[in-house]
Design a protein around this motif. Structure first.
Motif, PDB file in Angstrom:
ATOM      1  N   ASP A 299       7.678  11.440  -7.070  1.00  0.00           N
ATOM      2  CA  ASP A 299       8.072  11.891  -5.061  1.00  0.00           C
ATOM      3  C   ASP A 299       8.503  10.689  -4.515  1.00  0.00           C
ATOM      4  N   THR A 300       8.451   9.293  -4.590  1.00  0.00           N
ATOM      5  CA  THR A 300       9.484   8.410  -3.916  1.00  0.00           C
ATOM      6  C   THR A 300      10.558   8.995  -3.272  1.00  0.00           C
ATOM      7  N   PHE A 301      11.104   8.761  -4.884  1.00  0.00           N
ATOM      8  CA  PHE A 301      13.126   8.496  -5.400  1.00  0.00           C
ATOM      9  C   PHE A 301      13.258  10.835  -4.272  1.00  0.00           C
ATOM     10  N   CYS A 302      12.681  11.108  -4.463  1.00  0.00           N
ATOM     11  CA  CYS A 302      13.030  12.440  -3.273  1.00  0.00           C
ATOM     12  C   CYS A 302      12.785  12.746  -2.464  1.00  0.00           C
ATOM     13  N   ASP A 303      10.959  11.806  -1.644  1.00  0.00           N
ATOM     14  CA  ASP A 303      11.726  11.680  -0.482  1.00  0.00           C
ATOM     15  C   ASP A 303      12.442  10.698   0.582  1.00  0.00           C
TER      16      ASP A 303
ATOM     17  N   ASN B 287      14.457   4.580   9.364  1.00  0.00           N
ATOM     18  CA  ASN B 287      13.017   4.076   9.770  1.00  0.00           C
ATOM     19  C   ASN B 287      12.052   4.776   7.749  1.00  0.00           C
ATOM     20  N   ALA B 288      12.721   6.534   7.894  1.00  0.00           N
ATOM     21  CA  ALA B 288      11.805   6.560   6.902  1.00  0.00           C
ATOM     22  C   ALA B 288      12.542   6.170   5.396  1.00  0.00           C
ATOM     23  N   ILE B 289      13.531   5.591   5.734  1.00  0.00           N
ATOM     24  CA  ILE B 289      14.359   5.496   4.550  1.00  0.00           C
ATOM     25  C   ILE B 289      14.228   4.142   4.261  1.00  0.00           C
ATOM     26  N   VAL B 290      13.756   3.397   5.017  1.00  0.00           N
ATOM     27  CA  VAL B 290      13.107   1.866   5.350  1.00  0.00           C
ATOM     28  C   VAL B 290      11.914   1.668   4.035  1.00  0.00           C
ATOM     29  N   CYS B 291      10.637   2.691   4.446  1.00  0.00           N
ATOM     30  CA  CYS B 291       9.992   3.090   4.149  1.00  0.00           C
ATOM     31  C   CYS B 291      10.072   3.336   2.537  1.00  0.00           C
ATOM     32  N   PHE B 292      10.599   4.569   2.462  1.00  0.00           N
ATOM     33  CA  PHE B 292      10.907   4.562   0.869  1.00  0.00           C
ATOM     34  C   PHE B 292      11.126   3.658   0.257  1.00  0.00           C
TER      35      PHE B 292
ATOM     36  N   ASP C  51      10.477  12.246 -13.232  1.00  0.00           N
ATOM     37  CA  ASP C  51      10.099  13.479 -13.674  1.00  0.00           C
ATOM     38  C   ASP C  51      10.956  14.957 -14.355  1.00  0.00           C
ATOM     39  N   PRO C  52      11.243  15.010 -15.741  1.00  0.00           N
ATOM     40  CA  PRO C  52      12.264  16.255 -15.589  1.00  0.00           C
ATOM     41  C   PRO C  52      11.837  17.772 -15.342  1.00  0.00           C
ATOM     42  N   HIS C  53      10.438  17.510 -14.226  1.00  0.00           N
ATOM     43  CA  HIS C  53       9.760  19.173 -14.143  1.00  0.00           C
ATOM     44  C   HIS C  53       9.480  18.739 -12.992  1.00  0.00           C
ATOM     45  N   HIS C  54      10.181  17.557 -11.824  1.00  0.00           N
ATOM     46  CA  HIS C  54       9.665  17.419 -10.306  1.00  0.00           C
ATOM     47  C   HIS C  54      10.638  18.743  -9.927  1.00  0.00           C
ATOM     48  N   TYR C  55      10.386  19.962  -9.520  1.00  0.00           N
ATOM     49  CA  TYR C  55      10.340  21.278  -8.448  1.00  0.00           C
ATOM     50  C   TYR C  55      11.115  20.522  -7.988  1.00  0.00           C
ATOM     51  N   ARG C  56      10.541  20.021  -6.553  1.00  0.00           N
ATOM     52  CA  ARG C  56      11.572  19.493  -5.464  1.00  0.00           C
ATOM     53  C   ARG C  56      12.853  18.835  -5.440  1.00  0.00           C
ATOM     54  N   SER C  57      13.153  18.124  -6.474  1.00  0.00           N
ATOM     55  CA  SER C  57      13.699  17.836  -6.134  1.00  0.00           C
ATOM     56  C   SER C  57      15.302  18.388  -7.162  1.00  0.00           C
ATOM     57  N   PHE C  58      14.823  19.215  -7.798  1.00  0.00           N
ATOM     58  CA  PHE C  58      15.861  19.939  -7.990  1.00  0.00           C
ATOM     59  C   PHE C  58      16.158  21.733  -7.716  1.00  0.00           C
TER      60      PHE C  58
ATOM     61  N   ASP D  66       0.793  -1.368  -0.711  1.00  0.00           N
ATOM     62  CA  ASP D  66       0.311   0.059  -0.214  1.00  0.00           C
ATOM     63  C   ASP D  66       0.880   1.558  -0.232  1.00  0.00           C
ATOM     64  N   HIS D  67       1.183   1.760  -1.105  1.00  0.00           N
ATOM     65  CA  HIS D  67       2.276   2.759  -1.215  1.00  0.00           C
ATOM     66  C   HIS D  67       2.247   4.235  -0.941  1.00  0.00           C
ATOM     67  N   GLU D  68       0.539   4.418  -0.546  1.00  0.00           N
ATOM     68  CA  GLU D  68       0.121   5.264  -0.273  1.00  0.00           C
ATOM     69  C   GLU D  68       0.230   5.604   1.469  1.00  0.00           C
TER      70      GLU D  68
END
Length: 127
Positions: free
Chosen positions: A74-78, A57-62, A103-110, A38-40
């Protein structure tokens, strides 16, 4: 698998938005153990762990989301955010780069990648 509109999901999302991260973890963790695909819910759990400072623990989740073939920007950025908070900066940069590939337009990652490039004083890597 629970859908997005289930009462449980609404409760978890409400708690998260009310900044009750410990409650999110205590309720979501058993559900994620029972249904790790359940990825969400895994994402909400990982983000709650991040807010509580439990970066490992967050790393393990992602990573779990990625292992279950849920490869979103979003998953890679998280994951990059969690790795960065855990001082694994090279790995974080790789995650932000992967998010941008997805996603070449993923603002948060940039933005996050830019902060790391500046921190490393590696302006030659600037995009």
């Amino acid at each position: 698998m629970q859908n997005k509109t289930s009462p449980f999901r609404r409760k978890i999302e409400t708690l998260y938005h009310r900044l009750k991260f410990a409650e999110v973890v205590s309720l979501a963790y058993p559900k994620v153990k029972a249904n790790p695909t359940d990825h969400e819910l895994v994402t909400l759990l990982g983000r709650a762990f991040m807010e509580l400072g439990s970066h490992q623990n967050a790393i393990v989740c992602f990573q779990q989301n990625l292992a279950n073939n849920f490869e979103s920007a979003d998953t890679f950025c998280d994951l990059g955010d969690a790795l960065k908070a855990n001082k694994q900066l090279e790995d974080a940069m790789a995650c932000y780069n992967r998010a941008i590939q997805v996603d070449p337009h993923h603002y948060r990652s940039f933005m996050q990648l830019g902060f790391l490039v500046a921190q490393f004083n590696r302006h030659d890597l600037a995009i």
